[in-house]
Scaffold this motif. Structure first.
Motif, short mmCIF file in Angstrom:
data_model
loop_
_atom_site.label_atom_id
_atom_site.label_comp_id
_atom_site.label_asym_id
_atom_site.label_seq_id
_atom_site.Cartn_x
_atom_site.Cartn_y
_atom_site.Cartn_z
N TYR A 154 19.63 39.38 52.75
CA TYR A 154 18.67 40.36 53.66
C TYR A 154 18.01 39.79 54.56
O TYR A 154 16.69 39.26 54.87
CB TYR A 154 17.57 40.75 52.78
N LYS A 155 19.03 39.50 55.99
CA LYS A 155 18.35 38.65 56.90
C LYS A 155 17.44 38.93 57.52
O LYS A 155 16.31 38.23 58.46
CB LYS A 155 19.72 38.18 58.04
N SER A 156 17.00 40.26 57.86
CA SER A 156 15.73 40.78 58.64
C SER A 156 14.49 40.98 57.70
O SER A 156 13.58 41.67 58.45
CB SER A 156 16.52 42.18 59.14
N HIS A 157 14.55 40.68 56.36
CA HIS A 157 13.49 41.02 55.55
C HIS A 157 12.43 39.71 55.66
O HIS A 157 13.11 38.59 55.46
CB HIS A 157 13.85 41.09 54.18
N ALA A 187 14.49 32.59 47.61
CA ALA A 187 14.35 32.91 48.62
C ALA A 187 15.24 32.65 49.53
O ALA A 187 15.62 33.50 50.44
CB ALA A 187 12.76 32.14 49.07
N LYS A 188 16.20 31.66 49.39
CA LYS A 188 17.18 31.28 50.29
C LYS A 188 18.10 32.15 50.30
O LYS A 188 19.02 32.50 51.39
CB LYS A 188 17.51 29.74 50.22
N SER A 189 18.54 32.50 48.94
CA SER A 189 19.63 33.55 48.58
C SER A 189 19.26 34.81 49.32
O SER A 189 20.00 35.45 49.98
CB SER A 189 19.58 33.57 47.11
N GLY A 190 18.18 35.26 49.20
CA GLY A 190 17.44 36.47 49.84
C GLY A 190 17.50 36.47 51.30
O GLY A 190 18.01 37.52 51.94
N LEU A 246 7.20 35.56 60.64
CA LEU A 246 6.39 35.99 61.77
C LEU A 246 7.46 36.49 62.70
O LEU A 246 7.25 37.62 63.34
CB LEU A 246 5.33 35.43 62.44
N GLY A 247 8.27 35.99 62.94
CA GLY A 247 9.30 36.26 63.96
C GLY A 247 10.03 37.47 63.62
O GLY A 247 10.50 38.41 64.60
N LEU A 248 10.06 37.86 62.29
CA LEU A 248 10.94 39.07 61.99
C LEU A 248 9.85 40.07 62.06
O LEU A 248 10.24 41.20 62.14
CB LEU A 248 11.57 38.96 60.50
N ASP A 249 8.65 39.79 61.48
CA ASP A 249 7.62 40.81 61.53
C ASP A 249 6.43 40.12 62.07
O ASP A 249 5.52 39.81 61.60
CB ASP A 249 7.29 41.53 60.33
N PRO A 250 6.06 40.52 63.41
CA PRO A 250 4.46 39.99 63.81
C PRO A 250 3.48 40.43 63.38
O PRO A 250 2.44 39.86 63.68
CB PRO A 250 4.86 40.17 65.38
N THR A 251 3.61 41.55 62.53
CA THR A 251 2.61 42.05 61.96
C THR A 251 2.16 41.67 60.41
O THR A 251 1.26 42.10 59.81
CB THR A 251 2.69 43.73 61.74
N PHE A 252 3.06 40.73 60.01
CA PHE A 252 3.11 40.13 58.63
C PHE A 252 1.78 39.17 58.51
O PHE A 252 1.87 38.28 58.77
CB PHE A 252 4.13 39.44 58.41
N HIS A 253 0.62 39.82 57.97
CA HIS A 253 -0.68 38.91 58.13
C HIS A 253 -0.50 37.70 56.99
O HIS A 253 -0.98 36.70 57.17
CB HIS A 253 -1.87 39.75 57.64
N ASP A 254 0.18 38.27 55.75
CA ASP A 254 0.46 37.19 54.90
C ASP A 254 0.90 35.86 55.51
O ASP A 254 0.36 34.72 55.13
CB ASP A 254 0.99 37.58 53.44
#
Length: 584
Positions: free
Chosen positions: A33-36, A26-29, A64-72
């Motif tokens: 891929y900073k915006s994922h 995850a840290k490598s990702g 959530l900051g990257l995607d406010p609709t990320f329900h998980d």
């Protein structure tokens, strides 16, 4: 490595429980891929699975900051906050989550968990029900609803939920632990012990399973067995505050001398204003008293109660309003509902201030073959709360509804039982409603020197918020004054229906006072009523140890060496309600 392959690698490691690998990937990702948002979410899951919930929460917030609709991520953040004891904040997140995903069973489960932590068991049960409607095969939601229902006094329904969870998974340790207490409260003691023993057999290192088994053994009078379980818990978790507190109460001075350094080491790592710190101070206070160290005894009690007062502050204004409302609702000039006498065994309410002798009196009465002791039933208080708190008329229909629901929640009583005992002390607040609903009920009011009661309370660790006044000496005096005034009121409204029993008289003349009790109830006195130490029935209160001893008067006047410590309490007592106490 592509985005898809990196995501697949993290998910595979997660499914295999390789959390260190998940975190590494995850840290490598996150770097590549900073915006994922999936990668900080993976990192949070990995950290949370390792018990690092505070660090995990930061990663879920990043997702959530990257995607406010990320329900998980929102759901995962809520779960981390619940584990961090920030359930109020979690509820805000979960409400937003369920607005966007109203059919998310996991979201409803977490909302139920947060509501339960916020002291809202009815709303928690409703949320768990909604989760189960969306997915019926959820042992954890069944366990949650069962716990909430048990808190509401719905023991039979709670047992049904735990049994359903065990049908889905017969080896569900949580369900076995959870079912043990309501089984005991339903007088199904052998089943309660069997459930706790099976839980420990399935999971020998499960601390809550061993705690429940230890408490079940203690309630059943097996102090040696309980002591062994608490010692085993300490072997698995050397600083376990509850085990230390229980052992300190069970041990003689010599054994506590060995336990003291363990308690002191545990206290160094316990958060200062926490329930664990309070437990350890209560344990050390017990040890100091055994050693005759009065200053240390007083100091540890002050710190124990101070921690609990910080966690559960007392609302004196709300308390006063509640008592005034009770007085107004049921008064000598008001028209009282004429409720018919319900069929079946008659309730005996043994009540008064906690630590005033209610357990001893229940044991005396419960020795009679026509009487069944049921301990402290939460049911009447739960059922009456909507009427008393919301100013709903307690008319004939409401009375009938209360009686029906109350009797539905009674356990199966043995043949030949004419009376059952409910010894919830603070039922003294409900006397007006109880005698309206059960006009032939027997009321036994335990009276005791308030200074001895205060000392006993100051040393006791009560569970829940209902007795938060016991953690502040000034608040304790405030509540004692309200209690004394309310009892005088009940005597005026129901003359001759309440038997006052002085604790000091009971312990110095158990034969004579047990005969007086039998006469008030309408029973033929039996010899066992004068020998509570012969009782073999379980005791589900703090007094489990005391009532298994022959009746004695050693605690009468025990407040005297600690008068200075109790000064804020004694000076707060109203001399008109407690004549002679300040001069006593």
């Amino acid at each position: 490595m592509s985005l898809d392959s990196t995501l697949h690698e993290a998910l595979t490691a997660l499914n295999q429980g390789r959390y260190k690998t998940v975190l590494k990937v995850a840290k490598s990702g996150m770097k590549r891929y900073k915006s994922h948002p999936a990668f900080p979410n993976f990192a949070g899951i990995a950290l949370s699975s390792q018990g690092k919930h505070r660090d995990a929460a930061g990663y879920f917030k990043k997702a959530l900051g990257l995607d406010p609709t990320f329900h998980d991520a929102r759901r995962n953040l809520a779960q981390a906050l619940i584990l961090l004891q920030q359930s109020d904040t979690a509820l805000t997140l979960l409400n937003r989550l369920l607005e966007g995903a109203p059919k998310d069973p996991d979201g409803w489960y977490l909302k139920g968990q947060a509501l339960l932590n916020c002291g809202q068991p009815r709303a928690a049960a409703d949320a768990a029900t909604r989760s189960l409607e969306l997915n019926t095969r959820q042992p954890r939601a069944l366990n949650l609803r069962g716990v909430a229902r048990n808190m509401l006094g719905d023991e039979a329904e709670a047992i049904a939920d735990f049994q359903t969870a065990l049908t889905l998974n017969p080896n569900d340790v949580e369900a076995l632990v959870n079912i043990s207490l309501p089984l005991a409260r339903q007088t199904r003691h052998a089943e309660a012990l069997e459930a706790a023993e099976r839980a420990v057999h399935l999971a020998p290192t499960h601390l809550n399973a061993r705690l429940r088994l230890a408490m079940q053994l203690l309630e059943s009078g097996d102090q040696d067995g309980a002591r062994d379980q608490f010692q085993t818990i300490l072997g698995q978790a050397p600083g376990h505050a509850q085990a230390i507190e229980q052992l300190a109460a069970l041990n003689a001075a010599a054994a506590n001398a060995d336990l003291e350094p363990i308690a002191r080491r545990a206290l160094k790592t316990a958060p200062r204003q926490s329930s664990d710190a309070a437990r350890l101070h209560f344990a050390l206070a017990r040890m100091a008293r055994q050693a005759g160290e009065q200053e240390k005894f007083a100091s540890h009690l002050t710190q124990a109660n101070g921690a609990l007062a910080h966690i559960m502050p007392f609302d004196s204004d709300g308390d006063s309003q509640q008592f005034e409302s009770l007085r107004t609702r049921f008064n000598a000039g008001a028209d009282q509902v004429q409720a018919p006498a319900p069929s079946g065994p008659t309730p005996i309410y043994v009540l008064g201030l906690p630590r005033s002798g209610t357990t001893l009196t229940e044991t005396l009465l419960g020795a009679h073959p026509n009487v069944c002791p049921l301990g402290e039933r939460a049911v009447p208080g739960v059922l009456l709360a909507p009427f008393l708190e919301n100013d709903i008329a307690f008319d004939t229909a409401a009375c009938a509804q209360f009686v029906a629901r109350d009797q539905e929640r009674l356990p199966a009583l043995p043949d030949g039982i004419r009376f059952y005992i409910d010894k919830m002390p603070e039922n003294y607040r409900l006397i007006g409603a109880l005698l309206t609903a059960y006009p032939h009920a027997r009321i036994v009011h335990m009276c005791r020197d308030p200074r001895d009661v205060a000392l006993s309370m100051w040393q006791a660790h009560f569970s829940g918020k209902a007795l938060s006044y016991t953690y502040d000496l000034a608040a304790m005096a405030h509540r004692f004054n309200l209690y004394a005034g309310l009892m005088a009121h009940w005597h005026s409204v129901f003359p001759g229906q309440i038997l006052d029993v002085q604790y000091e008289d009971l312990v110095t003349d158990v034969d004579g006072q047990s005969r007086r009790l039998a006469d008030h109830i309408g029973l033929k006195w039996v010899e066992d009523m004068a020998h509570p130490e012969r009782s073999t029935g379980p005791v589900l209160t703090l007094s489990a140890n005391q009532v298994r001893q022959p009746v004695h008067s050693r605690s009468v006047g025990s407040w005297k060496p600690y008068e200075t410590m109790l000064t804020p309490f004694i000076s707060g007592l109203d001399p008109n309600l407690w004549p002679g106490v300040q001069q006593g």
